[in-house]
Write an enzyme that holds these catalytic residues in place. Sequence first.
Site, PDB file in Angstrom:
ATOM      1  N   ASP A 334       0.842  -1.183   0.000  1.00 44.89           N
ATOM      2  CA  ASP A 334       0.000   0.000   0.000  1.00 44.89           C
ATOM      3  C   ASP A 334       0.886   1.246   0.000  1.00 44.89           C
ATOM      4  O   ASP A 334       2.117   1.142   0.043  1.00 44.89           O
ATOM      5  CB  ASP A 334      -0.954  -0.008   1.196  1.00 44.89           C
ATOM      6  CG  ASP A 334      -0.216  -0.112   2.526  1.00 44.89           C
ATOM      7  OD1 ASP A 334       1.019  -0.197   2.523  1.00 44.89           O
ATOM      8  OD2 ASP A 334      -0.880  -0.122   3.581  1.00 44.89           O
ATOM      9  N   ASP A 592      -2.342  -3.411   5.892  1.00 40.55           N
ATOM     10  CA  ASP A 592      -2.659  -3.331   7.318  1.00 40.55           C
ATOM     11  C   ASP A 592      -4.150  -3.146   7.608  1.00 40.55           C
ATOM     12  O   ASP A 592      -4.536  -2.977   8.759  1.00 40.55           O
ATOM     13  CB  ASP A 592      -1.880  -2.196   7.978  1.00 40.55           C
ATOM     14  CG  ASP A 592      -2.190  -0.837   7.364  1.00 40.55           C
ATOM     15  OD1 ASP A 592      -3.022  -0.771   6.427  1.00 40.55           O
ATOM     16  OD2 ASP A 592      -1.592   0.166   7.812  1.00 40.55           O
ATOM     17  N   ASP A 596      -7.318  -5.469   3.108  1.00 41.02           N
ATOM     18  CA  ASP A 596      -6.110  -6.107   2.583  1.00 41.02           C
ATOM     19  C   ASP A 596      -6.072  -7.599   2.891  1.00 41.02           C
ATOM     20  O   ASP A 596      -5.187  -8.308   2.419  1.00 41.02           O
ATOM     21  CB  ASP A 596      -4.863  -5.450   3.186  1.00 41.02           C
ATOM     22  CG  ASP A 596      -4.696  -3.999   2.772  1.00 41.02           C
ATOM     23  OD1 ASP A 596      -4.927  -3.700   1.591  1.00 41.02           O
ATOM     24  OD2 ASP A 596      -4.343  -3.163   3.633  1.00 41.02           O
ATOM     25  N   ASN A 660      37.829 -36.577  -0.037  1.00 39.95           N
ATOM     26  CA  ASN A 660      38.490 -37.434   0.945  1.00 39.95           C
ATOM     27  C   ASN A 660      38.068 -38.893   0.803  1.00 39.95           C
ATOM     28  O   ASN A 660      38.897 -39.806   0.924  1.00 39.95           O
ATOM     29  CB  ASN A 660      38.171 -36.941   2.359  1.00 39.95           C
ATOM     30  CG  ASN A 660      38.938 -35.682   2.700  1.00 39.95           C
ATOM     31  OD1 ASN A 660      40.022 -35.436   2.178  1.00 39.95           O
ATOM     32  ND2 ASN A 660      38.385 -34.870   3.577  1.00 39.95           N
ATOM     33  N   ASN A 685      34.973 -37.157  10.371  1.00 41.11           N
ATOM     34  CA  ASN A 685      33.711 -36.588   9.899  1.00 41.11           C
ATOM     35  C   ASN A 685      32.984 -35.845  11.027  1.00 41.11           C
ATOM     36  O   ASN A 685      32.399 -34.774  10.820  1.00 41.11           O
ATOM     37  CB  ASN A 685      32.821 -37.710   9.360  1.00 41.11           C
ATOM     38  CG  ASN A 685      31.620 -37.176   8.598  1.00 41.11           C
ATOM     39  OD1 ASN A 685      31.765 -36.350   7.708  1.00 41.11           O
ATOM     40  ND2 ASN A 685      30.438 -37.645   8.951  1.00 41.11           N
ATOM     41  N   ASP A 689      32.111 -31.885  10.906  1.00 39.38           N
ATOM     42  CA  ASP A 689      30.731 -31.403  11.023  1.00 39.38           C
ATOM     43  C   ASP A 689      30.579 -30.435  12.186  1.00 39.38           C
ATOM     44  O   ASP A 689      29.848 -29.445  12.092  1.00 39.38           O
ATOM     45  CB  ASP A 689      29.776 -32.584  11.208  1.00 39.38           C
ATOM     46  CG  ASP A 689      29.359 -33.201   9.874  1.00 39.38           C
ATOM     47  OD1 ASP A 689      29.544 -32.527   8.842  1.00 39.38           O
ATOM     48  OD2 ASP A 689      28.850 -34.334   9.862  1.00 39.38           O
TER      49      ASP A 689
END
Length: 877
Positions: A334, A592, A596, A660, A685, A689
């Site tokens: 708006d 608002d 709407d 790897n 691993n 991680d």
Amino acid sequence: MCEVTTVLGLGPGDAAAGDVVDVLARLQTGSAGLSSAEAATRLARTGPNAVRSYRVSALAVLGRQLRSALLLLLTVTAVLSFFLGDRSDAVVIGVILVVSVGLGFANEYRAELATAALHSRVRHTATVLRDGAPTRIDVADLVPGDVVRLVLGDIVPADMRLLDASDLECDESVLTGESEPAAKSPEPVPAGTALADLTDCVFMGTVVHAGSGTGVVVATGADAEFGRIAVGLGEREPETEFQTGLRRFSVLLLQVAVVLTTMIVVINLLLDRPLIESLLFALAIAVGITPQLLPAVVSTALATGSRRLARRKVLVKRLVCIEDLGDVDILVTDKTGTLTDGRIGFVAALAPDGKPAPRALLHGLLATETTGGHGARVAANAMDAALWEAAGSAGEVAGDYVRLDGLPFDHDRRMTSSLVRGPDGETLVVVKGAPESVLDRCRTVEAAAHGTLERLFAQGSRVVAVAAKPVPAHRDRMCPDDERDLVPSGFLVFLDRPKVSAAESLSRLAGLGITVKVATGDNPKVAEKVCADLGLVSGGSVTGADLEGLDDVEFAEIARRATVFARVSPEQKARLVRTLRAHGRSVGFMGDGVNDALALHAADVGISVDSATDVAKDAADVVLLEKDLGVLADGVTEGRRTFTNTIKYVLMSTSSNFGNMFSAAAASAVLKFLPMLPSQILLNNLLYDTSQLAIPGDRVDEEQLHAPSHWDISFIRRFMLFFGPISSLFDFLTFGIMLGVFQAGPELFRTGWFVESLATQTLIVFAIRTRRTPFLRSRPSWTLVATVATVLAVGIGITVSPLADDLGFVPLPAGFFLTLVVLVIGYLVLIEFAKQVFYAEPLRHLPPVRWRGDDHRVHRRASRFSTAVRVPPPTAG
């Protein structure tokens, strides 16, 4: 249709065929609703009016962590290894698996708790008659027998039989698939009428498209028609594009893992190595290539995003809204309060020829919608409030008039009218509204009036026309025909200045690749003037009258081209949003007001503000604590940052893990011993991680925010196959150095490669996370730097710790670390050159055409009907 049976034995089919009195009697209620005590009793019997539960289940989260088939196979193989004699290695594998699963569980569980907390802060309410008085309650607390009031834009909170209705229409597409709204009235229909034809019932999850009404609740929760559908689809929401990408990515990794695992097992068996040892090694390789913490990283990224958004005054109702917000490429907004200050000031009252006209001010005051008498005027809107603030002596004169009747404003007439009687006994009809609407109803309009209007609009002024006519003194009621044959009184001129910060905000949105379109109830020339003042390049303007009668193709062309949509109705706003979405765009709508609400429901992301009407805030997915496009730009930026950081993890994990694991597979084919023990692979691993858990809070380069990001599996595959072998190249150099320079045996070889692999995997994050030169032109977050450094130190420390023997490590010679520094520097330099080659061709990925089906709409609507307690299943009926 499937009838719904409540605890009171009444379903929509029965209710639709009975008259109102009978329905109320069978529900043991009345037109004044239930008492609070009776409602509480019924709630205990029926359960909450909900179809979703946002309870956090630790067992469910743990189950998702353990669902990996590779993880299960590795566990089974480790158990077999334990009972076949290799107990120490099996125990180490078991411990590492427990820690790995625990890490993923802790992060995902914490993110789920954040999601539940977010749900608990969001309340959806309905206006209900309790104890004979209207009150707003949480929709989850509705019970059969409650009497509920409905207005434009409301989501119908339960299945209801109408008691009264005024021009009521409902959008029932979420149930029936019909795009046209269904007209409703309280008149009963024949027994056995199909669901789509139950005109005297309204259903949970549908939207009030027009008018208003009152109904009595006949079915709630899973017993409602919508509830049955939602419950049938399950608790989990359908995949977003983001989640679909994750799933496809997982399939890609599974394919790679299967190939590598099969190849490794075959090679090891051909080399006459033990079956269990070969299986453990191959499965560790397969688990190693899978980014096990990806769900935790995604959940953490979304939870982090929601916290950041809250600090930036953006509240999201569901975490998935963060992804949707980042995906927006068209914003329909708006004008008042968004592009302008929202502080409307009265400037002047002018006659049609442009001269001052005190009478126009008086008539304007008489036509305002206010409550209270002298000194206690409460205006219904900002323009009326501004008018009374500037009334002066005209306000005192207006106070002497008696308001007899009136016709309120609506978006079809675009005006409001009052029937007033003056102190001299004269009775007048006074009309105030949009100039084109009011002037069309005047008997004659002098030519100068149009010139005056054009001049005022060109100045960016908001103009309201006023007209009046005398009526017989005995009249005390109005009818629509009274708004004809009027005499122009003049124009009321207001000014709402462009917001100083809006120009910068629009520039930021343009930089984010977002096209802004303006939907306003104001005159198109005024909106165009505001856009020009703020530097928003316009593709033209169109009015609601221009849009009437256009077919879908013509409407779509105008929707794509035009920037300003003026004097548009709520239905036209919603049609604009749906049309843009249907053509592959992700649309955010910002509004608002009550008018709407339809467009907010239709948008991919409905955006409202904390000061909005309850209906608008209820319809929105995102609520801004400030009505400022700059705050919205912050929200979009955060959504894209969340996606970008998740993709960083994916790219880094796939490329380094693939490299790897490929190195391990190749080495196992030429060495007389396993290049790394299964427990060492899993530990490597796990450490890697862990170092990546800081990625959700990492900084993002500005150019990565310029457009919505989309999953591209082919790009991820190319990235993995391009950068993975570079990692393998340095692994092979490490192999050569360990065997040729350090004359390494199995333990020293494994220790050296473990440290080199961990160092290159973790440090490469700083190069892969950006297309720029790391640290110099793209600084990572300090948290990421600290996490990577800590993990690398821990990894090296483990090789000299008391755990080293159990893990198969031995101390490394000092010369190795000098070699490691050279290898890492060479690796990072080569990666930088590789990035220049890989990104030499600019990416020209077009966003996919988005089309979300019925399941998505049902799940999105179902999120409104959620509770922290268990949702009972539908009762048999």
